[in-house]
Design an enzyme around this catalytic site. Structure first.
Site, mmCIF file in Angstrom:
data_model
loop_
_atom_site.group_PDB
_atom_site.id
_atom_site.type_symbol
_atom_site.label_atom_id
_atom_site.label_comp_id
_atom_site.label_asym_id
_atom_site.label_seq_id
_atom_site.Cartn_x
_atom_site.Cartn_y
_atom_site.Cartn_z
ATOM 1 N N GLU A 210 -1.888 30.296 -21.575
ATOM 2 C CA GLU A 210 -2.282 31.542 -20.925
ATOM 3 C C GLU A 210 -1.360 31.822 -19.751
ATOM 4 O O GLU A 210 -0.953 30.911 -19.031
ATOM 5 C CB GLU A 210 -3.729 31.422 -20.429
ATOM 6 C CG GLU A 210 -4.304 32.695 -19.902
ATOM 7 C CD GLU A 210 -5.783 32.564 -19.598
ATOM 8 O OE1 GLU A 210 -6.177 32.945 -18.486
ATOM 9 O OE2 GLU A 210 -6.539 32.076 -20.472
ATOM 10 N N ASP B 261 -1.278 34.548 -16.439
ATOM 11 C CA ASP B 261 -2.183 35.449 -15.712
ATOM 12 C C ASP B 261 -1.521 36.161 -14.544
ATOM 13 O O ASP B 261 -0.716 35.571 -13.833
ATOM 14 C CB ASP B 261 -3.340 34.660 -15.068
ATOM 15 C CG ASP B 261 -4.264 34.009 -16.051
ATOM 16 O OD1 ASP B 261 -4.239 34.391 -17.224
ATOM 17 O OD2 ASP B 261 -5.015 33.120 -15.629
ATOM 18 N N GLU C 52 -3.646 38.000 -11.511
ATOM 19 C CA GLU C 52 -4.989 38.293 -11.024
ATOM 20 C C GLU C 52 -4.878 38.930 -9.649
ATOM 21 O O GLU C 52 -4.293 38.354 -8.737
ATOM 22 C CB GLU C 52 -5.830 37.022 -10.942
ATOM 23 C CG GLU C 52 -6.061 36.381 -12.283
ATOM 24 C CD GLU C 52 -6.825 35.072 -12.189
ATOM 25 O OE1 GLU C 52 -6.925 34.498 -11.084
ATOM 26 O OE2 GLU C 52 -7.320 34.620 -13.220
#
Length: 111
Positions: free
Chosen positions: A60, A62, A64
């Protein structure tokens, strides 16, 4: 005896390709909410986790957005292990306009 409760919401949209990708340039044009959104994390991510299942050995990447002050945190998960967080204060206010965010992923680098 009163206890604090935290409620987290996951609201958004996503799509899944029928093909697997080992590299590419993935980007999104987005504007984060300008009002206080405690408990909501605005994010853009790529994942190999299957839909509606526990990840289990997933990858993953990311982006954020933490709160509404222009702080973005990135993370890379490799076989479910993360702990590669980096936080950046953006030189602009991401809640005032749409901006393009991207992830360049290839066999030798993640940018």
């Amino acid at each position: 005896h009163e206890t604090d409760q935290f409620i987290f919401f996951h609201v958004g949209a996503g799509f899944r390709s029928k093909l697997d990708y080992g590299s590419g340039l993935f980007h999104i044009r987005m504007k984060i909410p300008e009002k206080k959104t405690e408990g909501i994390v605005t994010c853009f991510y790529l994942t190999s986790a299957p839909d509606n299942q526990e990840p289990g050995n997933h990858f993953e990447l990311d982006f954020e957005f933490l709160g509404t002050n222009g702080t973005v945190q990135t993370n890379v998960y490799d076989y479910d292990g993360g702990h590669r967080e980096q936080s950046f204060k953006l030189p602009f206010d991401p809640s005032q306009d749409f901006h393009t965010y991207g992830i360049l992923w290839n066999p030798s680098q993640i940018v």
